[in-house]
Design a protein around this motif. Structure first.
Motif, PDB file in Angstrom:
ATOM      1  N   ASN A 255       0.819  -1.203   0.000  1.00 49.31           N
ATOM      2  CA  ASN A 255       0.000   0.000   0.000  1.00 49.31           C
ATOM      3  C   ASN A 255       0.863   1.268   0.000  1.00 49.31           C
ATOM      4  N   SER A 258       2.018   2.512  -3.414  1.00 47.57           N
ATOM      5  CA  SER A 258       1.047   3.196  -4.263  1.00 47.57           C
ATOM      6  C   SER A 258       1.132   4.715  -4.146  1.00 47.57           C
ATOM      7  N   ARG A 259       1.689   5.207  -3.056  1.00 54.04           N
ATOM      8  CA  ARG A 259       1.818   6.656  -2.889  1.00 54.04           C
ATOM      9  C   ARG A 259       3.258   7.093  -2.661  1.00 54.04           C
TER      10      ARG A 259
END
Length: 280
Positions: A255, A258-259
């Protein structure tokens, strides 16, 4: 000789605090200042007056050559120090440092990393006298106890940066107390503290909304569960170091990817945002 005598009063006539201290002496190294003291009595007095109002004391570049007596000369009358960097000053002990911390109550930044002869009494003195402290570097201070960390957390609520790398005696309980009492923390390193577990990460995730940099390198007992929580709740996070964390896998980092992007320019796995720029 005549030229020297002519120049001496000119230097003394320059405004001390506004010009000489701010724009000349502040740019000199500790070695330069001590060489300057040796010129004559008048200059010796001038440098001594500068030491009284000096705000930055940095011996890190001369840690091997400086002596306790030189340190005492620089600090015996100081009351305005805001930044003290004594990294790798292995000659430094608590009996020498503690009086300086008592006298300089507006201290913002203290670096005593790799100071092997200091003891936990210094942290108690620091906690009792420097409530405005923002930066504390204790990396490789193997003598540091959990009780000392708790003392800091109870009194230094303004902390924004603390480095506890390789402070092996620090426990989850101490880290949790630190996080609860210092909610402004932006940078925290508990690297190579082998007792740290997900218990600390759960508290970090829920309490440090401003956290930007977290170093968990070598924390063998943390798992994907704790790292996932940090990634989920610490939305300001810019840097996460998890090298040699055996319980951390791609499951918790997925996760974050993703950023963020992975910086592979160093040997450390560092998940970071493109705008990362750590300033201390």
């Amino acid at each position: 000789m005549a030229n020297e005598n002519d120049a001496r009063p000119l230097l003394l006539k320059v405004p001390w605090v506004d010009v000489l201290f701010c724009h000349v002496f502040s740019r000199l190294s500790p070695r330069d200042l001590f060489n300057l003291r040796a010129v004559n009595k008048e200059i010796n007095f001038l440098v001594s007056e500068y030491f009284k109002v000096n705000r930055i004391l940095d011996f890190s570049s001369v840690s091997r050559s400086v002596t306790p007596n030189a340190f005492k000369t620089c600090t015996k009358d100081s009351q305005c120090l805001r930044i003290i960097n004594l990294s790798c000053c292995k000659w430094l002990d608590s009996s020498t440092l503690n009086p300086v911390l008592v006298s300089n109550k507006n201290l913002l930044h203290l670096n005593i990393s790799n100071c092997i002869s200091v003891n936990n009494s210094t942290l108690q003195v620091l906690a009792n006298n420097t409530s405005e402290l923002k930066v504390l570097d204790l990396s490789n201070c193997h003598w540091l106890s959990s009780a000392a960390v708790i003392s800091i957390s109870l009194n230094c609520h303004m902390l924004e940066f603390i480095d506890l790398t390789s402070c092996w005696e620090v426990t989850d309980e101490a880290v949790c107390d630190l996080v609860f009492n210092c909610p402004r923390l932006k940078s925290l390193s508990v690297s190579r503290i082998y007792g740290i577990t997900d218990k600390s990460l759960v508290v970090i995730a829920h309490k440090l909304n401003c956290l930007e940099n977290l170093n968990l390198t070598g924390c063998w007992r943390i798992t994907d569960y704790g790292v996932r929580l940090v990634g989920e709740y610490c939305r300001q996070l810019k840097s996460l170091k998890v090298e040699d964390c055996r319980g951390v896998t791609e499951f918790s980092l997925m996760n974050l990817r993703s950023r963020m992007y992975i910086d592979r320019t160093s040997s450390t796995l560092c998940v970071r945002l493109p705008r990362l720029q750590l300033q201390i």
